[in-house]
Design a protein around this motif. Structure first.
Motif, short mmCIF file in Angstrom:
data_model
loop_
_atom_site.label_atom_id
_atom_site.label_comp_id
_atom_site.label_asym_id
_atom_site.label_seq_id
_atom_site.Cartn_x
_atom_site.Cartn_y
_atom_site.Cartn_z
N ASN A 181 0.80 -1.23 0.00
CA ASN A 181 0.00 0.00 0.00
C ASN A 181 0.83 1.28 0.00
OD1 ASN A 181 -2.48 -1.40 -0.02
ND2 ASN A 181 -2.22 -1.80 2.15
N ALA A 182 2.05 1.22 -0.47
CA ALA A 182 2.88 2.40 -0.65
C ALA A 182 3.52 2.30 -2.04
CB ALA A 182 3.96 2.47 0.41
N TYR A 183 3.75 3.43 -2.68
CA TYR A 183 4.32 3.31 -4.01
C TYR A 183 5.83 3.17 -3.92
CZ TYR A 183 5.85 8.22 -4.42
OH TYR A 183 6.47 9.42 -4.25
N ALA A 184 6.36 2.24 -4.74
CA ALA A 184 7.79 1.98 -4.78
C ALA A 184 8.41 2.65 -6.00
CB ALA A 184 8.05 0.48 -4.82
N THR A 185 7.67 2.71 -7.10
CA THR A 185 8.15 3.29 -8.34
C THR A 185 7.01 4.04 -9.01
OG1 THR A 185 9.65 1.42 -8.66
CG2 THR A 185 9.18 2.75 -10.58
N LEU A 186 7.32 5.23 -9.50
CA LEU A 186 6.34 6.01 -10.24
C LEU A 186 6.99 6.49 -11.52
CD1 LEU A 186 3.64 7.57 -10.54
CD2 LEU A 186 4.71 9.43 -9.26
N ILE A 187 6.40 6.13 -12.65
CA ILE A 187 6.86 6.60 -13.95
C ILE A 187 5.69 7.38 -14.54
CG2 ILE A 187 7.65 5.94 -16.23
CD1 ILE A 187 8.53 3.25 -14.89
N ARG A 188 5.92 8.63 -14.86
CA ARG A 188 4.80 9.43 -15.35
C ARG A 188 5.13 10.06 -16.69
NH1 ARG A 188 5.20 14.74 -15.12
NH2 ARG A 188 6.91 15.66 -14.00
N GLU A 189 4.08 10.34 -17.43
CA GLU A 189 4.21 11.07 -18.68
C GLU A 189 4.27 12.55 -18.37
OE1 GLU A 189 0.92 9.95 -21.16
OE2 GLU A 189 1.10 7.88 -20.53
N GLN A 190 4.74 13.33 -19.31
CA GLN A 190 4.87 14.77 -19.09
C GLN A 190 3.53 15.44 -18.81
OE1 GLN A 190 7.01 16.31 -22.45
NE2 GLN A 190 8.98 15.91 -21.50
N ASP A 191 2.45 14.92 -19.40
CA ASP A 191 1.15 15.57 -19.24
C ASP A 191 0.40 15.15 -17.97
OD1 ASP A 191 0.75 13.05 -20.29
OD2 ASP A 191 -1.00 13.62 -21.45
N ILE A 192 0.96 14.21 -17.21
CA ILE A 192 0.31 13.77 -15.97
C ILE A 192 1.24 14.09 -14.80
CG2 ILE A 192 -0.60 11.83 -14.66
CD1 ILE A 192 -1.28 10.46 -17.28
N TYR A 235 -1.43 1.29 -13.93
CA TYR A 235 -1.23 2.13 -15.10
C TYR A 235 -2.35 3.14 -15.11
CZ TYR A 235 2.60 -0.37 -17.22
OH TYR A 235 3.83 -0.90 -17.48
N GLY A 236 -2.04 4.39 -15.40
CA GLY A 236 -3.05 5.44 -15.43
C GLY A 236 -3.04 6.16 -16.76
N SER A 237 -4.20 6.59 -17.18
CA SER A 237 -4.35 7.31 -18.43
C SER A 237 -5.45 8.35 -18.28
CB SER A 237 -4.70 6.35 -19.56
OG SER A 237 -4.96 7.06 -20.76
N LEU A 238 -5.35 9.40 -19.07
CA LEU A 238 -6.42 10.40 -19.09
C LEU A 238 -7.56 9.97 -20.00
CD1 LEU A 238 -4.20 13.61 -19.32
CD2 LEU A 238 -5.23 12.57 -17.28
N MET A 239 -7.37 8.89 -20.76
CA MET A 239 -8.39 8.42 -21.71
C MET A 239 -8.95 7.08 -21.27
SD MET A 239 -6.42 9.42 -25.24
CE MET A 239 -5.11 8.28 -24.87
N ARG A 240 -10.26 7.05 -21.06
CA ARG A 240 -10.92 5.82 -20.63
C ARG A 240 -10.70 4.68 -21.63
NH1 ARG A 240 -15.31 4.22 -17.36
NH2 ARG A 240 -16.41 2.46 -18.25
N GLU A 241 -10.69 4.99 -22.90
CA GLU A 241 -10.57 3.95 -23.92
C GLU A 241 -9.19 3.29 -23.96
OE1 GLU A 241 -10.10 8.04 -25.66
OE2 GLU A 241 -11.68 7.08 -24.54
#
Length: 126
Positions: A8-19, A74-80
């Motif tokens: 329940n804690a994040y170990a690694t975060l990789i993000r895109e520039q827009d997020i 994995y996270g995205s701004l687009m539901r699709e």
């Protein structure tokens, strides 16, 4: 955005520039996952409202737990984008299992919490 969670804690975060994930956004994500234990049992699509992330306010998370304590997000701004995120999470899970990394992580986290300090206490028993 991709993330590995351990206990329940994040170990690694990789993000895109827009997020951009702020500490308060991270707390909302982690609290939401902790309050819904069913997400640890199956691959889940979870739309979560984070107004600081998107004008529409939603980040669509794909959540897959490799073990009870190791999760892949994995996270995205687009539901699709759910099918692509699910495929990526499955690929990461496969690598974790093939390499045995999930077991190594789980063992080391267990050791970390039970390892005694010089005063004889541990994180679990104070």
């Amino acid at each position: 955005m991709g993330m590995i969670l351990i206990d329940n804690a994040y170990a690694t975060l990789i993000r895109e520039q827009d997020i951009i994930i702020s500490p308060s956004d991270m707390n909302v994500i982690l609290s939401t996952i902790q309050s819904h234990p069913a997400v640890k049992k199956t691959t889940t699509l979870l739309p979560i409202c984070l107004p600081g992330v998107s004008d529409e306010g939603f980040l669509y998370l794909t959540i897959k737990y490799s073990t009870a304590s190791v999760g892949i997000l994995y996270g995205s701004l687009m539901r699709e984008s759910f099918p692509e995120c699910m495929k990526a999470a499955n690929e990461v899970d496969l690598v974790l299992q093939q390499e045995g990394i999930d077991k190594v992580i789980t063992k080391h986290m267990s050791d970390f919490y039970t390892q005694p300090y010089s005063n004889g206490n541990s994180l679990l028993n104070g």
